[in-house]
Design an enzyme around this catalytic site. Sequence first.
Site, PDB file in Angstrom:
ATOM      1  N   TYR A   1       0.859  -1.185   0.000  1.00  0.00           N
ATOM      2  CA  TYR A   1       0.000   0.000   0.000  1.00  0.00           C
ATOM      3  C   TYR A   1       0.894   1.233   0.000  1.00  0.00           C
ATOM      4  CZ  TYR A   1      -3.410   3.463   1.687  1.00  0.00           C
ATOM      5  OH  TYR A   1      -4.210   4.566   1.841  1.00  0.00           O
TER       6      TYR A   1
ATOM      7  N   ASP B   1       9.297   3.041  -0.434  1.00  0.00           N
ATOM      8  CA  ASP B   1       8.255   3.687   0.353  1.00  0.00           C
ATOM      9  C   ASP B   1       8.486   3.321   1.813  1.00  0.00           C
ATOM     10  OD1 ASP B   1       6.059   4.625   1.642  1.00  0.00           O
ATOM     11  OD2 ASP B   1       4.571   3.667   0.345  1.00  0.00           O
TER      12      ASP B   1
ATOM     13  N   LYS C   1       4.450   8.999   8.910  1.00  0.00           N
ATOM     14  CA  LYS C   1       4.271   8.372  10.221  1.00  0.00           C
ATOM     15  C   LYS C   1       5.293   8.859  11.267  1.00  0.00           C
ATOM     16  CE  LYS C   1       1.300   4.904   8.373  1.00  0.00           C
ATOM     17  NZ  LYS C   1       1.316   4.198   7.110  1.00  0.00           N
TER      18      LYS C   1
HETATM   19  C1  LIG Z   1       0.613   4.701   5.798  1.00  0.00           C
HETATM   20  C2  LIG Z   1       1.301   4.464   4.523  1.00  0.00           C
HETATM   21  C3  LIG Z   1       1.139   5.313   3.416  1.00  0.00           C
HETATM   22  C4  LIG Z   1       0.123   6.415   3.389  1.00  0.00           C
HETATM   23  O1  LIG Z   1       0.372   7.402   4.324  1.00  0.00           O
HETATM   24  P1  LIG Z   1      -0.839   8.371   4.763  1.00  0.00           P
HETATM   25  O2  LIG Z   1      -0.187   9.356   5.665  1.00  0.00           O
HETATM   26  O3  LIG Z   1      -1.849   7.494   5.413  1.00  0.00           O
HETATM   27  O4  LIG Z   1      -1.377   8.997   3.513  1.00  0.00           O
HETATM   28  C5  LIG Z   1       1.927   5.108   2.304  1.00  0.00           C
HETATM   29  N1  LIG Z   1       2.817   4.106   2.266  1.00  0.00           N
HETATM   30  C6  LIG Z   1       2.995   3.257   3.296  1.00  0.00           C
HETATM   31  C7  LIG Z   1       4.014   2.181   3.192  1.00  0.00           C
HETATM   32  C8  LIG Z   1       2.228   3.387   4.451  1.00  0.00           C
HETATM   33  O5  LIG Z   1       2.375   2.507   5.448  1.00  0.00           O
END
Ligand SMILES: *Cc1c(COP(=O)(O)O)cnc(C)c1O
Length: 431
Positions: free
Chosen positions: A142, A237, A265
């Site tokens: 994701y 990511d 995060k």
């Molecule tokens: C949480 C997450 C996102 C999205 O971040 P948001 O701040 O919720 O938009 C993208 N990539 C990864 C790997 C994530 O865990």
Amino acid sequence: MSTNAELFERAQKHIPGGVNSPVRAFRSVGGAPRFFVRGQGARATDVEGRQYLDYVGSWGPLILGHAHPEVIEAVRKAAADGLSFGAPVAAEIELAETLCRLAPSLDMVRLVSSGTEATMSAIRLARGHTGRDLLVKFEGCYHGHSDSLLVKAGSGLLTFGNPSSSGVPADTARHTLVLPYNDAAALEEAFARQGDDIAAIIVEPVAGNMNLIAPDPAFLAAARALTVRHGALLIFDEVMTGFRVALDSAQGLFGIVPDLSTFGKVIGGGMPLAAFGGRRDIMEKIAPLGPVYQAGTLSGNPVAVAAGLATLRLIEAPGFYERLSARAQQLCQGLTAAARRHGVDFCAQNIGGMFGLYFARACPDSFAAVMRCDTAAFGRFFHAMLEDGHYFAPSAFEAGFVSAAHSEADIKHTIAAAERYFAGRGLKTED
Ligand SMILES: *Cc1c(COP(=O)(O)O)cnc(C)c1O
């Protein structure tokens, strides 16, 4: 005072599903979500006054636990000086310098407000830089909810058995090639066929949105080698893994330097803050220096930056990640041993401060394997633990998190509760 159920009822009248992000709705495990009123350290309290040991940590940001006094003080101070200017502030430079110092691949970064924005912008930049359209992503990973990344994605999409979203134009999805995670051979084949059309690979260096899947080092190495050979970019990511699996993030832990990476995060310490960055020659293609447009009214927001800086300062303490990993490992080993003692097919593993729990005999190493885990067994475990005051992610397809505020005694407390549950599981399976 309202109960969780009453608030959930009321929430659903004016908020779709009663929540502002889908997995919060408890759909896959059933029941009413908990409405929290306060958090302190490893614990959070709901509107009914029940306290939980929190293994979600706002889905990753709260590496120091709830309401760490130094983070709160930094936020208070910044807020008192004004919430936003839409003009540069000095603290943004300090945050950029800190990120570039700690993450091996970063020469330059741009701050944004969410992980979704970071990955969306990194992809646009990769396409702008290479002049190619095709993007490679992996099933179950994701990367936020932008169009080109919502193809066979993880997190809420998996929880709801809907790996792609309605509303994404077929023409956009056409530019995203989806491959199996941890499959170096499939990656090589794709590059042999279309390598010169591929702008970038985007990958979670530890997959954390289909539960937790540890990367096969050969898979990450293949992604690096193939992108170099074909003039494509490698995007890590690290929105979840960044400053979560190690101080130098997954790129440091696995010794692979991506061209671009995204963070979120942890770097916001609980405030809306994220970043993307990487090689200088690529980052200089962004406006105002270059032709790739990207902007944000609240980007680099001073209050969010203050929370992020305070958090990063604290995680640099010597031994921080050793302790964090030890706690996560204590939890995983303790839960696994307890389950095995009672003949339950269960497995758990951690990488740094993130962990995965699986109702399966062995820890899965692929999307297909994680899909075979027993989600009904997870749902029963989840509710039993919740009742007993242990808050795990309300889905079998999400990673869990420990914070520096979780003590050895806290973890022991959770393991003991799980052991009681595993021992009496026959009584609870029909509820
Ligand atoms: C949480 C997450 C996102 C999205 O971040 P948001 O701040 O919720 O938009 C993208 N990539 C990864 C790997 C994530 O865990």
